[in-house]
Scaffold this motif. Structure first.
Motif: not given
Length: 332
Positions: A55-57, A105-108, A137-139, A141-148
């Motif tokens: 999150d950008a905030d 960006g404005d959101r992420y 723990k910190y966000d 709504g955060g996302m871990l993305i990628g091929e793995a």
């Protein structure tokens, strides 16, 4: 007991065959993309890159704290983000807007995690779990993305799909044979015999320590069952006709083998020749390995139908007669 001996190895082969999910393994090594990934691994000791969307905030302090925790996770080579690069003493506002907008960006805001582990390995999957726990723990709504991470989700999905698809195909074939043959026992016996051939096909690479593409078991369990159960149906139909004609069980089985063997052999060998040739020619591993599996499956199905099915029909004759419409009266 005979049915259990046939069916249990099939599910044992399904669950224990060694499969891989890394599609880079199936591509020819001379491709530029494959060579580039190999160069990255050799030069920078980097096998996989995860992407973090935070999150950008989230404050710069929390991002830096999160970065420090992630850097302690096993196999993490580096965690790169705008806040980790600037450090505590430099505010983001000092950066030109066109530069900052590339990663925030404005959101992420975007961060990179470089891992020393290869895709779809147990180590990288455990690493993803650890990184996700820190991220949440910190966000939340955060996302871990990628091929793995996508591959990890694919593993979870396909493990369930393998079982469901196999059961659906078995049930569908069972119902079709039951309706056509008007029997309760014959569908069980025929499906069990072909499932034994499928188990043998999958157990060969398992015992030889060979890896298959992850689509291998699910495709073989359906293609080989659907394409070769006809061999067993042909043999059983001839046996049933002989019994209805008044022949004893031994003569009925012998005549069934004599009349059906040539058709089964021609069909099986034709299926083998058509698929094995493609397996030899193709230099894309997923195509060649699948075609070789199908070709071997054709031969194994022919073998069990000609060598095992007659014995099963002979031993289970009394059960078949009493569970098949019209056979009890004719056999008597």
């Amino acid at each position: 007991m005979i049915l259990l001996v046939m069916i249990i190895p099939a599910f044992y082969g399904y669950r224990n065959v060694n499969v891989y999910y890394d599609m880079s393994k199936v591509m020819p090594p001379e491709l530029e993309s494959v060579q580039a990934n190999k160069k990255l691994e050799e030069t920078f000791d980097m096998s996989t890159t995860h992407l973090l969307l935070v999150d950008a905030d989230v404050s710069q302090k929390d991002v830096r704290d999160m970065t420090k925790e992630m850097q302690q996770v096993d196999g993490v080579k580096s965690v790169i983000g705008i806040d980790s690069l600037l450090g505590a003493g430099i505010p983001e506002s000092i950066l030109p807007e066109d530069v900052l907008s590339l990663v925030k960006g404005d959101r992420y805001q975007l961060m990179l995690v470089n891992s020393a582990y290869v895709i779809s390995s147990d180590e990288v999957n455990a690493q993803i779990d650890s990184l996700n726990a820190i991220l949440k723990k910190y966000d939340k709504g955060g996302m871990l993305i990628g091929e793995a991470p996508c591959t990890k989700d694919l593993i979870a999905c396909t493990d369930r799909d393998f079982t469901v698809v196999s059961l659906i195909s078995i049930i569908a074939i069972f119902v079709i044979i039951m309706l056509v043959q008007r029997s309760v026992s014959l569908p069980v016996l025929l499906v069990a015999v072909i499932e034994l051939a499928i188990a043998a096909n999958l157990c060969i690479p398992y015992y030889l320590k060979q890896e298959l593409p992850f689509v291998g078991p699910i495709l073989i369990s359906t293609i080989q069952l659907g394409a070769t159960v006809d061999y067993a149906i042909l043999m059983t139909t001839r046996y049933k006709q002989n019994r209805l004609a008044g022949k004893d069980k031994k003569e009925a089985v012998q005549d069934a083998v004599a009349s059906a063997a040539q058709s089964v052999l021609v069909s099986g060998l034709g299926f083998f020749a058509a698929t094995y040739g493609v397996g030899l020619y193709s230099n894309v591993a997923i195509i060649s390995s699948m075609c070789r599996l199908i070709a071997r499956g054709a031969l194994l199905s022919v073998a069990v139908v000609l060598l095992l099915l007659p014995a099963v029909l002979l031993i289970m004759d009394k059960v078949i007669v009493h569970t098949t419409a019209g056979m009890k009266k004719a056999a008597c």
